[in-house]
Enzyme design. Sequence first.
Site, PDB file in Angstrom:
ATOM      1  N   SER A  29       0.849  -1.187   0.000  1.00 54.41           N
ATOM      2  CA  SER A  29       0.000   0.000   0.000  1.00 54.41           C
ATOM      3  C   SER A  29       0.890   1.245   0.000  1.00 54.41           C
ATOM      4  CB  SER A  29      -0.961  -0.046   1.194  1.00 54.41           C
ATOM      5  OG  SER A  29      -2.020   0.866   1.018  1.00 54.41           O
ATOM      6  N   ASP A  75      -9.508  -3.730  -5.805  1.00 51.19           N
ATOM      7  CA  ASP A  75      -9.008  -2.866  -4.737  1.00 51.19           C
ATOM      8  C   ASP A  75      -9.573  -1.457  -4.932  1.00 51.19           C
ATOM      9  OD1 ASP A  75      -7.558  -1.461  -2.844  1.00 51.19           O
ATOM     10  OD2 ASP A  75      -5.638  -2.368  -3.355  1.00 51.19           O
ATOM     11  N   HIS A  98      -8.239  -4.927  -1.450  1.00 54.17           N
ATOM     12  CA  HIS A  98      -6.973  -4.386  -0.948  1.00 54.17           C
ATOM     13  C   HIS A  98      -6.200  -5.388  -0.097  1.00 54.17           C
ATOM     14  CE1 HIS A  98      -4.299  -1.037  -0.256  1.00 54.17           C
ATOM     15  NE2 HIS A  98      -4.379  -1.183   1.056  1.00 54.17           N
TER      16      HIS A  98
END
Length: 686
Positions: free
Chosen positions: A538, A624, A658
């Site tokens: 991320s 995501d 995600h």
Amino acid sequence: MSSETPPTAKKVPSERVHHGDTVVDDYAWLTVKDDPETIAHLEAENAYTQRMTGHLESLQETVFQEIKSRTLETDLSVPTRKGEWWYYSRTEEGKQYGIQCRVAATGENPPELKAGEPLPGEQVMLDGNELAGESDFFALGTSSVSPDGTLLAYSVNFTGDERFTLKMKNLVTGETLPDEIPGIFYGGAWSADGTTFFYTTVDEAWRPDKVHRHVVGTPAADDVVVHEETDERFWIGVGLTRSERYLVLSAGSKITSEVRILEADDPAGEFRVVRPRKTGVEYGVDHAGDHFLILHNANAENFELATAPIDDPGTWTPLIEHREDTRLLDVDAFEGHTVVHFRRDGLTGVRVLPAGGEPYEISFPEPIYDAAPSGNPEFVTGRLRLGYTSMITPPSVYDYDLRTHELILLKRKPVLGGYDPDDYEQFREWATAPDGTRVPISIAVRKGSPRPAPTLLYGYGSYEISIDPSFSVARLSLLDRGFVFAIAHIRGGGEMGRRWYEDGKFQQKKNTFTDFVACAEHLKESGWSSDVIARGGSAGGLLMGAVVNLAPEAFAGVVAQVPFVDALNTILDPSLPLTVIEWDEWGDPLHNPDVYHYMKSYTPYENVDGRVYPPILAITSLNDTRVLYHEPAKWIAKLRDTAQGGPFLLKTEMGAGHGGRSGRYDAWREEAFALAWILDTAKAAQ
């Protein structure tokens, strides 16, 4: 590795001008998710990655079996007391998802746990395996029992896009109620009488912007919006104080918050503001009998704790004043005591403030660790539940007896296969950044392993999120093969307090990247590491892209998971999910030319050049909503076109979000894939 020819992404120049700067983006076409060419390209990348890693299938399977064999697959969590019930979750061998259960409460002590056995009198509230059915992806967003223990509100998702469908279940009869509300976000809160449930929904940018009030048994179309947040920088959420006396509606940006409260026995009433928002001031509220507790940073960088009258919650009187060396993280209010979770010298701690007594801190036995209050729903209690772990101690659950000051170990996560923490060591080292700042590094290694050794260096460094020293079953597959595992506690995170975070954001963001490179260099220079492989996800994926541009020669390989590597283009587009919210973290390059040029000087996609880069594995998910799939897809395409070295691999989960794949066995296989690639890449670098 194989000498397969990689896919070639077509170049379709797209020209934009920002602050007098003309930018040509050859791979902007990959942002169109429903274009068949986009899907075909991602599938071609997956096929290429499969061919390039085909020789690792045996190693991947070995690592998967190691993770599986070390895990007690049929297990129970330590039950948590809430009202007349003990609540817990359990897993069963061969099943992907957890099962939420409860048993009637008798006595103060939790029921005795027996491995592999459900507790006597068990009531299954939710079975994730039954809810998932044949779906490739399943996630539970909300699971909230009404105060009287009779109703369960829960929400489910089958795509990974973090939009859930809310359902309700009568825990007395077992029936699923007709109430069903699509499109909700995480969280929610019950009224005191259990007739009303409050929940949030998101806008087109995936920002939670509305709180709704639902009366059980009525159509969702009749639900009332009790608050709408129109400022695009702010998220909202709703919850209950531990006392269950007040509903709490919180609005927050990255740097500012505003809280509203409402008596939980008056669900149709109006929420009142505790203190109006002021840019840069963050605060949270809990109820403590005849007053509120306010944790805030008004003129207190590391936060201070204050009290406030019930009828005047905006008037704050200091209880624990600000300290330069201690960051206050959270406060938990109970009938007879208050508990503060804090951070000092790069470690977490717990402080107890007894009503009418002297405050004290709970001590822990290891030099580096992570400890925090965990699972304390009861307002009236003589015990404090704590979670504890270190890099060599598996996750542990303690009860701290507030009367005797005894720390009672209730459970330590079993690690099968003869794991002995005495076979491993953990250390704290300090690197020196280019500006002279000392940066902590946490290190784990198997005793007797030769040094220098191949090293996996993990980092994040954003949003004041701390990557604290913790245990990982999967990591043993590296340590037992002679690896060093290290965490770089770099600026932009929160490990050393709020200033540590402030010094790694906005126009000082590059400190995050130079800190990480300094940690890699320190590990080599101090004799720990032969070759360093970097890993992050991320915002930690942005870190990966930035450091490999900054010092590609410092790393033998890079694993970037759901990586935020096209950050500038994303934050220039306010129509994309979460972009406007992110301006308080990175700056606003759309309206501020200085921010634009500073970001452009470090963002990974813009700064790929023709040098020799190490092998890179990027892992992403098509659904995501936080870091969109096209960021790593564009990055890998540009690396192939511009850089030397590699290979550069992209693996896209075509039905996940995600967090990647949702089932635990699927997640273990995904981790085994990454670890096999790391092991092979380190071997090739020797």
